[in-house]
Design an enzyme around this catalytic site. Structure first.
Site, PDB file in Angstrom:
ATOM      1  N   ASP A 117       0.821  -1.221   0.000  1.00 57.33           N
ATOM      2  CA  ASP A 117      -0.002  -0.128  -0.011  1.00 57.33           C
ATOM      3  C   ASP A 117       0.852   1.030  -0.204  1.00 57.33           C
ATOM      4  OD1 ASP A 117       1.104   0.186   2.720  1.00 57.33           O
ATOM      5  OD2 ASP A 117      -1.103   0.027   3.603  1.00 57.33           O
ATOM      6  N   CYS A 150       3.202  -3.306   4.195  1.00 59.86           N
ATOM      7  CA  CYS A 150       2.400  -2.141   4.598  1.00 59.86           C
ATOM      8  C   CYS A 150       2.833  -1.644   5.729  1.00 59.86           C
ATOM      9  CB  CYS A 150       0.970  -2.699   4.891  1.00 59.86           C
ATOM     10  SG  CYS A 150       0.684  -3.702   6.345  1.00 59.86           S
ATOM     11  N   THR A 156       2.705  -1.622   9.208  1.00 61.09           N
ATOM     12  CA  THR A 156       2.965  -2.607  10.112  1.00 61.09           C
ATOM     13  C   THR A 156       3.499  -4.020   9.635  1.00 61.09           C
ATOM     14  OG1 THR A 156       0.906  -3.292  10.596  1.00 61.09           O
ATOM     15  CG2 THR A 156       1.792  -1.576  11.920  1.00 61.09           C
ATOM     16  N   HIS A 208       9.407 -24.201   9.801  1.00 60.97           N
ATOM     17  CA  HIS A 208       8.279 -24.723  10.519  1.00 60.97           C
ATOM     18  C   HIS A 208       6.845 -24.557   9.993  1.00 60.97           C
ATOM     19  CE1 HIS A 208      10.718 -25.809  14.659  1.00 60.97           C
ATOM     20  NE2 HIS A 208      11.235 -26.200  13.441  1.00 60.97           N
ATOM     21  N   HIS A 261       6.160 -31.195  10.908  1.00 60.43           N
ATOM     22  CA  HIS A 261       5.712 -30.055  10.847  1.00 60.43           C
ATOM     23  C   HIS A 261       4.468 -30.021   9.525  1.00 60.43           C
ATOM     24  CE1 HIS A 261       8.272 -28.194  13.499  1.00 60.43           C
ATOM     25  NE2 HIS A 261       9.430 -28.913  12.727  1.00 60.43           N
TER      26      HIS A 261
END
Ligand code: RB5
Length: 140
Positions: A8, A63, A65, A96, A131
């Site tokens: 963004d 973005c 965060t 993992h 996993h």
């Protein structure tokens, strides 16, 4: 290797930094293609997620965060987005969790640190084994 990348407005500069400075791969920019002030991060996350799913590829979403992009991407079954603040997180997200989208924070990370985080993400293999079962359970 072709990597889908999207951002963004908050991630626009970091996206271009990575495209200019990370030379190991070919990037396909899925948007936004111009710098605006008020982009909707979920739109980019949904577009990129669909491409990653269709082509069994790898993506990078950026973005402010990394959180909003990651939330939107992870609404798609088969997408495993990981918001990584360190290379160690990128290592574990691949080993993992078999993450297929790396989400990055443009506001919390130093630009130069993202090069190592991305390199680690792309060069680390899924461990499989125990996993595998857990990753399959994510989509149940
Ligand atoms: C945009 O200001 C910001 O909300 C967005 O980039 C992102 O951080 C959302 O999670």
């Amino acid at each position: 290797m072709k990597i889908y990348i999207g951002s963004d407005h908050a991630g626009y500069e970091l996206k271009h930094y990575l495209m200019d400075n990370f030379k190991d791969v070919e990037f396909k920019d899925v948007g936004y293609l111009e710098l605006n002030k008020d982009d909707d991060y979920p739109s980019v996350a949904h577009d990129l997620s669909n491409k990653v799913l269709t082509e069994n590829g790898i993506g990078v979403l950026i973005c402010g965060t990394g959180l909003g992009m990651c939330m939107a991407a992870n609404r798609h079954k088969g997408i495993r987005g990981a918001n990584c603040l360190t290379s160690e997180m990128a290592t574990m997200a691949r080993k993992h969790n078999n993450a297929n989208i790396l989400c990055l924070s443009a506001r919390l990370l130093k630009q130069e640190d993202t090069l190592e985080i991305l390199k680690t993400f792309l060069n680390t293999e899924f461990e499989g084994g125990r996993h595998e079962r857990r990753v399959e359970l994510l989509d149940k």
